[in-house]
Design an enzyme around this catalytic site. Structure first.
Site, PDB file in Angstrom:
ATOM      1  N   CYS A  74      11.058  21.679  15.583  1.00 34.70           N
ATOM      2  CA  CYS A  74      10.860  20.319  16.076  1.00 34.70           C
ATOM      3  C   CYS A  74      11.322  19.313  15.034  1.00 34.70           C
ATOM      4  O   CYS A  74      10.929  19.391  13.870  1.00 34.70           O
ATOM      5  CB  CYS A  74       9.385  20.099  16.400  1.00 34.70           C
ATOM      6  SG  CYS A  74       9.027  18.454  17.022  1.00 34.70           S
ATOM      7  N   CYS A 161       8.401  19.518  23.275  1.00 32.86           N
ATOM      8  CA  CYS A 161       7.315  19.975  22.406  1.00 32.86           C
ATOM      9  C   CYS A 161       7.367  21.496  22.337  1.00 32.86           C
ATOM     10  O   CYS A 161       7.411  22.171  23.369  1.00 32.86           O
ATOM     11  CB  CYS A 161       5.974  19.507  22.947  1.00 32.86           C
ATOM     12  SG  CYS A 161       4.581  20.132  21.985  1.00 32.86           S
ATOM     13  N   GLU A 335     -24.377  25.855  30.976  1.00 38.30           N
ATOM     14  CA  GLU A 335     -23.351  24.848  30.660  1.00 38.30           C
ATOM     15  C   GLU A 335     -23.859  23.491  31.139  1.00 38.30           C
ATOM     16  O   GLU A 335     -24.490  23.393  32.197  1.00 38.30           O
ATOM     17  CB  GLU A 335     -22.032  25.216  31.362  1.00 38.30           C
ATOM     18  CG  GLU A 335     -20.973  24.153  31.390  1.00 38.30           C
ATOM     19  CD  GLU A 335     -20.553  23.675  30.014  1.00 38.30           C
ATOM     20  OE1 GLU A 335     -20.453  22.449  29.832  1.00 38.30           O
ATOM     21  OE2 GLU A 335     -20.327  24.519  29.126  1.00 38.30           O
ATOM     22  N   ASP A 383     -20.549  29.843  22.116  1.00 40.35           N
ATOM     23  CA  ASP A 383     -19.246  29.218  21.848  1.00 40.35           C
ATOM     24  C   ASP A 383     -19.442  27.707  21.899  1.00 40.35           C
ATOM     25  O   ASP A 383     -19.008  27.039  22.843  1.00 40.35           O
ATOM     26  CB  ASP A 383     -18.232  29.687  22.902  1.00 40.35           C
ATOM     27  CG  ASP A 383     -16.810  29.228  22.598  1.00 40.35           C
ATOM     28  OD1 ASP A 383     -16.615  28.515  21.595  1.00 40.35           O
ATOM     29  OD2 ASP A 383     -15.901  29.560  23.368  1.00 40.35           O
ATOM     30  N   CYS A 410     -14.657  27.104  16.849  1.00 39.17           N
ATOM     31  CA  CYS A 410     -13.367  26.462  16.554  1.00 39.17           C
ATOM     32  C   CYS A 410     -13.446  25.663  15.258  1.00 39.17           C
ATOM     33  O   CYS A 410     -12.483  24.982  14.892  1.00 39.17           O
ATOM     34  CB  CYS A 410     -12.943  25.553  17.708  1.00 39.17           C
ATOM     35  SG  CYS A 410     -14.104  24.214  18.040  1.00 39.17           S
TER      36      CYS A 410
END
Length: 452
Positions: A74, A161, A335, A383, A410
Site C-alpha cells: 500500500c 485497501c 449478551e 470474550d 483482543c
C-alpha cells in the site's frame, strides 16, 4: 507546530517498539514515538506534536535501515495509519505480537508467563470481511472515501485497501460514482449538512453473499430507489442493501433505525461447521480464516466431553457457545445487545441446536445471580470487550469456580490484569496469541486456565 519545540528535528536511533507498534526513538535526550520506524534504525525524526506529555514524530531521513523493513504493498499506509506494520516483514510482526503479550503479563500480572509463538496467516492480506468507510467531497466536487487519519477527523482517500476483502473495492468505486452523478451529498460534520455518512460492507467467506449498508443522516433522500437499482446493476454480486439512519452527532457509526432496501436484510456464513445469520449490527469476527483457527484451539482448551455445563459470556451472536454446544451437555449464553441475542437464538434454531439457551443481560449481573443461586458451571468461555471483565464478573467467577476457563481477548493488558485476579484460584495452562489483524499492532489471545 515546530515552533513549540526547542529543536524540531533530532538525530538518534529506534531502540524498541511501543505497545501500539510505534518506534521508540531516542536521541539528544529526547524520546519520540514514531510511526513506521523499527528497532535498529537510525536517522532524523521531526517532532510533530505532544500528547499527554509524550512526543510523537515522523521520519525525516533514515541513515540505517532495519533488515526487517520491506516495501509495502500500500502506497499510503504511512498516511492512513490503519496498517502500521505493512513495512515490517511478517515473521517480525508475529514475533512482536508474542512479545507484546509476554510483556503485558510480566508488567501487569507480575508473571513470567510462557507465551506460545503467535499463529499467523499463510497470506496476511485481503482478510477483512467487514469494512466501513466515511465519505467526503473534495474542492472539485468529487466524492471520495477512505479512513480517518489517526487521532483526527481528516479522511485519507483510499483507492485500494490491502487488508479488506477484494470484493469490497469495486462496490466502493461504484458508490463514489453514483453518489456524485445522483448528487447524494456526503455529510459534513462541521455544518451538519448532507446525507451520506458511511458505507459499510460485510462479506461472507463460505457463501457468495455481500451486504451493503448505506448510513445516512436523514430518514429519506431523493433518488434512493434509483441509487439501489443502479448499484445492483453495477455490482450484481450484492445480495442485500440496507439503509441505516444515524441523525446524531456522534462517533458511533450505526444508528438505531434501519430499513431493508433490497434482499433479505442479512447474510449467512459458517464457522467450524455451524451456520450463522449476520445482520448489519451483529458482531462477527472480521478475519474468518483465523477465527476458525482460534475457535478450534479454544474448543481443544475447553476439553469438552459432552457432560459439561458451559457458560458463554459476552457472546455476541453466540458463535463460541453454538460451536461448543456440539461437545457440551448444555450451553448458557449471555449478551447485552438485543439484536445479537435475536440472531443467536435464530442461529441455534437454524442449526438444530437444542442444548443452547441465550439471554439478553449484562454478563456480570448474570454471573452474580448465578453465583448467588449456587448454580454449577463446568467451563466458562469469556470474550469481553477491549476493557476486559469488571471486578463483579471476576468475583462471581471465583465464587462459581468452573473447572476450566477459556479467556479470549483482543487486549493483552486487560487480559493480563484479569488473569492475575483469577490467579487466586486458577493456574495458566497455555497462552496462545493469534494474528487476527495482520499488518496492524493488534493481537488476539486465548488463555486456558484450570482450577488449582
Amino acid at each position: 507546530m515546530g515552533s513549540s519545540f526547542p529543536k524540531n528535528i533530532i538525530s538518534g536511533a529506534c531502540v524498541d517498539l511501543s505497545f501500539e507498534g510505534k518506534g521508540v526513538f531516542k536521541g539528544e535526550g529526547q524520546t519520540v514515538f514514531v510511526e513506521g520506524m523499527f528497532v535498529g534504525e537510525e536517522g532524523e525524526v521531526q517532532i510533530a506534536y505532544k500528547r499527554n506529555g509524550a512526543l510523537f514524530g515522523n521520519i525525516k531521513k533514515l541513515h540505517k535501515v532495519s533488515p526487517n523493513r520491506i516495501q509495502p504493498r500500500c502506497k499510503i499506509c504511512h498516511a492512513c495509519g490503519g496498517c502500521c506494520f505493512q513495512q515490517l516483514d511478517y515473521q517480525s510482526q508475529l514475533a512482536f505480537k508474542s512479545e507484546k503479550v509476554r510483556e503485558q503479563f510480566r508488567r501487569l500480572a507480575k508473571m513470567k508467563a510462557e507465551v506460545a509463538p503467535c499463529v499467523g496467516m499463510d497470506d496476511p492480506y485481503f482478510y477483512r470481511n467487514k469494512i466501513q468507510m466515511p465519505f467526503a467531497k473534495d474542492d472539485r466536487g468529487n466524492v471520495y472515501c477512505g479512513f480517518y487519519k489517526s487521532s483526527t477527523h481528516v479522511i485519507v482517500p483510499v483507492e485500494e485497501c490491502y487488508i479488506e476483502d477484494r470484493r469490497s473495492q469495486p462496490i466502493l468505486s461504484a458508490c463514489k460514482k453514483l453518489f456524485k452523478s445522483m448528487r447524494i451529498e456526503p455529510y459534513n460534520e462541521d455544518s451538519h449538512s448532507g446525507i451520506l455518512r458511511h458505507v459499510l460492507i460485510k462479506t461472507s467467506y463460505y457463501k457468495p453473499e455481500i451486504m451493503v449498508v448505506i448510513v445516512t443522516a436523514v430518514d429519506s433522500f431523493p433518488g434512493r430507489n434509483n441509487f439501489v437499482k443502479a448499484l445492483l446493476k453495477e455490482c450484481p454480486e450484492i445480495t442485500t442493501v440496507i439503509q441505516n439512519i444515524n441523525p446524531r452527532s456522534t462517533s458511533v457509526i450505526l444508528g438505531e433505525k434501519e430499513r431493508i432496501l433490497y434482499g433479505k436484510g442479512y447474510i449467512e456464513d459458517s464457522l467450524c461447521g455451524v451456520g450463522f445469520q449476520i445482520s448489519a449490527k451483529s458482531f462477527y469476527q472480521t478475519n474468518p480464516v483465523m477465527t476458525e483457527k482460534l475457535y478450534e484451539y479454544a474448543m481443544k482448551a475447553a476439553r469438552l466431553s459432552g457432560e459439561e455445563i458451559v457458560f458463554d459470556a459476552y457472546s455476541g451472536i453466540g458463535t463460541i457457545g453454538l460451536i461448543a454446544a456440539k461437545g457440551a451437555k448444555q450451553v448458557i449464553s449471555v449478551e447485552i445487545v438485543k439484536q445479537a441475542v435475536h440472531d443467536g437464538i435464530r442461529n441455534a434454531k437454524r442449526n438444530g441446536i437444542s442444548n443452547f439457551l441465550m439471554y439478553c443481560d449484562d454478563a456480570s449481573s448474570f454471573m452474580v445471580k448465578m453465583a448467588e443461586k449456587g448454580e454449577a458451571v463446568d467451563v466458562l468461555f469469556m470474550d469481553p470487550p477491549r476493557k476486559g471483565a469488571d471486578e463483579r464478573f471476576l468475583k462471581a467467577t471465583l465464587k462459581l469456580r468452573p473447572k476450566r476457563i477459556v479467556y479470549v481477548s483482543c487486549d493483552p493488558s486487560t487480559l493480563a490484569r484479569d488473569v492475575a485476579y483469577l490467579g487466586k484460584a486458577y493456574q495458566i495452562d497455555a497462552i496462545q496469541p493469534f494474528d487476527m489483524f495482520p499488518q496492524t499492532f493488534h493481537v488476539e489471545t486465548v488463555v486456558a486456565l484450570s482450577l488449582r
